[in-house]
Design a protein around this motif. Sequence first.
Motif, PDB file in Angstrom:
ATOM      1  N   SER A  76      -6.322  27.431  25.708  1.00 44.12           N
ATOM      2  CA  SER A  76      -7.967  27.631  25.553  1.00 44.12           C
ATOM      3  C   SER A  76      -8.095  28.926  25.081  1.00 44.12           C
ATOM      4  O   SER A  76      -9.098  29.172  24.276  1.00 44.12           O
ATOM      5  N   ARG A  77      -7.422  29.843  25.730  1.00 44.47           N
ATOM      6  CA  ARG A  77      -7.588  31.134  25.187  1.00 44.47           C
ATOM      7  C   ARG A  77      -7.002  31.561  23.720  1.00 44.47           C
ATOM      8  O   ARG A  77      -7.756  32.295  22.892  1.00 44.47           O
ATOM      9  N   ALA A  78      -6.137  30.970  23.266  1.00 42.83           N
ATOM     10  CA  ALA A  78      -5.734  31.011  21.851  1.00 42.83           C
ATOM     11  C   ALA A  78      -6.861  30.373  21.039  1.00 42.83           C
ATOM     12  O   ALA A  78      -7.192  30.717  19.909  1.00 42.83           O
ATOM     13  N   THR A  79      -7.533  29.162  21.507  1.00 42.16           N
ATOM     14  CA  THR A  79      -8.662  28.627  20.706  1.00 42.16           C
ATOM     15  C   THR A  79      -9.858  29.525  20.794  1.00 42.16           C
ATOM     16  O   THR A  79     -10.455  29.661  19.593  1.00 42.16           O
ATOM     17  N   LEU A  80      -9.995  30.204  21.656  1.00 39.67           N
ATOM     18  CA  LEU A  80     -10.990  31.371  21.580  1.00 39.67           C
ATOM     19  C   LEU A  80     -11.059  32.469  20.778  1.00 39.67           C
ATOM     20  O   LEU A  80     -11.627  32.814  20.029  1.00 39.67           O
ATOM     21  N   LEU A  81      -9.747  32.912  20.650  1.00 35.11           N
ATOM     22  CA  LEU A  81      -9.206  33.948  19.537  1.00 35.11           C
ATOM     23  C   LEU A  81      -9.219  33.254  18.320  1.00 35.11           C
ATOM     24  O   LEU A  81      -9.962  34.121  17.182  1.00 35.11           O
ATOM     25  N   GLN A  82      -8.867  31.962  18.016  1.00 34.95           N
ATOM     26  CA  GLN A  82      -8.899  31.371  16.581  1.00 34.95           C
ATOM     27  C   GLN A  82     -10.543  31.353  16.153  1.00 34.95           C
ATOM     28  O   GLN A  82     -10.729  31.579  15.225  1.00 34.95           O
ATOM     29  N   SER A  83     -11.486  30.916  17.268  1.00 32.84           N
ATOM     30  CA  SER A  83     -12.794  30.701  16.754  1.00 32.84           C
ATOM     31  C   SER A  83     -13.407  31.939  16.266  1.00 32.84           C
ATOM     32  O   SER A  83     -14.238  32.009  15.430  1.00 32.84           O
ATOM     33  N   LYS A  84     -12.822  33.084  16.761  1.00 34.56           N
ATOM     34  CA  LYS A  84     -13.301  34.406  16.331  1.00 34.56           C
ATOM     35  C   LYS A  84     -12.911  34.701  14.996  1.00 34.56           C
ATOM     36  O   LYS A  84     -13.461  35.209  14.136  1.00 34.56           O
ATOM     37  N   LEU A 119       4.899  38.935  18.476  1.00 30.10           N
ATOM     38  CA  LEU A 119       4.521  38.073  19.321  1.00 30.10           C
ATOM     39  C   LEU A 119       4.068  38.693  20.744  1.00 30.10           C
ATOM     40  O   LEU A 119       3.271  38.134  21.530  1.00 30.10           O
ATOM     41  N   GLY A 120       4.834  39.804  21.022  1.00 28.44           N
ATOM     42  CA  GLY A 120       4.459  40.323  22.456  1.00 28.44           C
ATOM     43  C   GLY A 120       3.183  40.982  22.418  1.00 28.44           C
ATOM     44  O   GLY A 120       2.393  40.678  23.257  1.00 28.44           O
ATOM     45  N   LYS A 121       2.730  41.439  21.040  1.00 25.20           N
ATOM     46  CA  LYS A 121       1.352  42.092  20.933  1.00 25.20           C
ATOM     47  C   LYS A 121       0.513  40.766  21.220  1.00 25.20           C
ATOM     48  O   LYS A 121      -0.786  40.956  21.705  1.00 25.20           O
ATOM     49  N   LEU A 122       0.592  39.673  20.469  1.00 29.34           N
ATOM     50  CA  LEU A 122      -0.139  38.660  20.572  1.00 29.34           C
ATOM     51  C   LEU A 122      -0.348  37.907  21.779  1.00 29.34           C
ATOM     52  O   LEU A 122      -1.576  37.636  22.368  1.00 29.34           O
ATOM     53  N   ALA A 123       0.832  37.885  22.587  1.00 24.64           N
ATOM     54  CA  ALA A 123       0.681  37.645  23.984  1.00 24.64           C
ATOM     55  C   ALA A 123      -0.086  38.220  24.786  1.00 24.64           C
ATOM     56  O   ALA A 123      -0.918  37.900  25.562  1.00 24.64           O
ATOM     57  N   LEU A 124      -0.060  39.671  24.625  1.00 25.92           N
ATOM     58  CA  LEU A 124      -0.735  40.624  25.437  1.00 25.92           C
ATOM     59  C   LEU A 124      -2.236  40.552  25.245  1.00 25.92           C
ATOM     60  O   LEU A 124      -3.226  40.544  25.916  1.00 25.92           O
ATOM     61  N   LEU A 125      -2.763  40.021  23.913  1.00 22.85           N
ATOM     62  CA  LEU A 125      -4.011  39.966  23.312  1.00 22.85           C
ATOM     63  C   LEU A 125      -4.544  38.651  24.066  1.00 22.85           C
ATOM     64  O   LEU A 125      -5.608  38.860  24.596  1.00 22.85           O
ATOM     65  N   LEU A 126      -3.859  37.721  24.145  1.00 24.01           N
ATOM     66  CA  LEU A 126      -4.102  36.445  24.737  1.00 24.01           C
ATOM     67  C   LEU A 126      -4.485  36.738  26.155  1.00 24.01           C
ATOM     68  O   LEU A 126      -5.380  35.906  26.747  1.00 24.01           O
ATOM     69  N   ALA A 127      -3.827  37.598  27.096  1.00 22.78           N
ATOM     70  CA  ALA A 127      -3.876  37.840  28.250  1.00 22.78           C
ATOM     71  C   ALA A 127      -5.186  38.422  28.676  1.00 22.78           C
ATOM     72  O   ALA A 127      -5.715  38.303  29.820  1.00 22.78           O
ATOM     73  N   VAL A 175     -13.421  35.747  28.779  1.00 25.50           N
ATOM     74  CA  VAL A 175     -13.842  34.556  28.945  1.00 25.50           C
ATOM     75  C   VAL A 175     -15.626  34.685  29.183  1.00 25.50           C
ATOM     76  O   VAL A 175     -16.062  33.613  29.065  1.00 25.50           O
ATOM     77  N   SER A 176     -16.144  35.821  29.231  1.00 24.58           N
ATOM     78  CA  SER A 176     -17.363  35.796  29.756  1.00 24.58           C
ATOM     79  C   SER A 176     -18.257  36.277  28.205  1.00 24.58           C
ATOM     80  O   SER A 176     -17.647  36.713  27.350  1.00 24.58           O
ATOM     81  N   TRP A 177     -19.593  35.905  28.218  1.00 29.02           N
ATOM     82  CA  TRP A 177     -20.255  36.383  26.952  1.00 29.02           C
ATOM     83  C   TRP A 177     -20.195  37.670  26.616  1.00 29.02           C
ATOM     84  O   TRP A 177     -20.203  38.385  25.546  1.00 29.02           O
ATOM     85  N   GLY A 178     -20.494  38.488  27.641  1.00 32.31           N
ATOM     86  CA  GLY A 178     -20.514  39.995  27.647  1.00 32.31           C
ATOM     87  C   GLY A 178     -19.114  40.552  27.223  1.00 32.31           C
ATOM     88  O   GLY A 178     -19.055  41.463  26.408  1.00 32.31           O
ATOM     89  N   GLY A 179     -18.220  39.953  27.656  1.00 33.44           N
ATOM     90  CA  GLY A 179     -16.748  40.405  27.346  1.00 33.44           C
ATOM     91  C   GLY A 179     -16.593  40.042  25.898  1.00 33.44           C
ATOM     92  O   GLY A 179     -15.810  40.789  25.031  1.00 33.44           O
TER      93      GLY A 179
END
Length: 325
Positions: A53-61, A86-94, A98-102
């Motif tokens: 779900s986080r990956a999908t959120l990243l893709q949508s942006k 891959l490590g950088k991307l995993a960190l980004l997903l972390a 998930v909030s609109w302000g964020g």
Amino acid sequence: MLGLRKEPPLDPQVLEEAAEWLMRLSERELTDHERAEWERWKISTPERNRAWSRATLLQSKFGGLPPSLAMSALDRPNSPERRALLGKLALLLAVVPVSWGGWKLAQSQQWSAGYRTDVGQRRELTLADGSHLTLNTDTAIDVVFDDRQRLIHLREGEILVQTAVDTPPLPRPFLISTRQGRMQALGTRFTVRESSPRTHLAVLDGAVKVTLADNSQAAPLIVNAGQRTDFSAQTFGSLTQADRYAGSWAQGMLMADRMRLADFVAELARYRRGFIRCDPAIADLRVSGAFPISDTDRTLNMLVQTYPVLVTGHLRGYWVTLSPA
């Protein structure tokens, strides 16, 4: 004021698995077997589902991976550098908010990357918004995507651009900049060549708006499909009909239609290390045909077989002279 439910942190191993799938999807089309494996992985555990779900959120942006990671991943398959990415991307997903302000905060973060080709090399890139770039020989670009613009800075060389429509709610202009000016794509396909002190533009589809770098008094120029122009930082050249073969280099061909041999040699030299000299005695010889730019020796042999031209090589082919046969 309602508070936001804070989700527990995700397992780093699961984040890395999600990063791996996201990167694989950006690199190429999955096989049927791989796609089935990916679908099973997504629903195998709640935590994996949440990671995706986080990956999908990243893709949508970004429409895929952020450009700085996507292009580097494509550039270094199966390498230690790829593992680091891959490590950088995993960190980004972390830390994907998930909030609109964020999310608004994430929108303000700029992603950039630089890419280049060597002499004789061509390279195709798919950007995060779905736009396609082809880099011609000896080309260098910077890609900068942020919340206000999609910018390609052409430092040197030549590119073929096929733009994609940016996703709402904040569609961003697609811009190409050179030392001489800035071009805004108006839903289009076009080539840009930076050859100081001028930039050369040929529009194949759609239109491009051009603004000069050092002349704010000059009104922007609209170049429509089938037209070409060149410009310095202060003045526009004339609008003329675009060469019907503009962009043929992206298919690995140098197309000539009664081209002066001297001009043909100058173009061919862009794809070959060393020097090619054309004897003035045959400079005005007219050349026609389709010639491969990935094998310049073959192209030279084709000239010898078709025209009264003698090709002489020195220093192991580093210095080549074309003279009358």
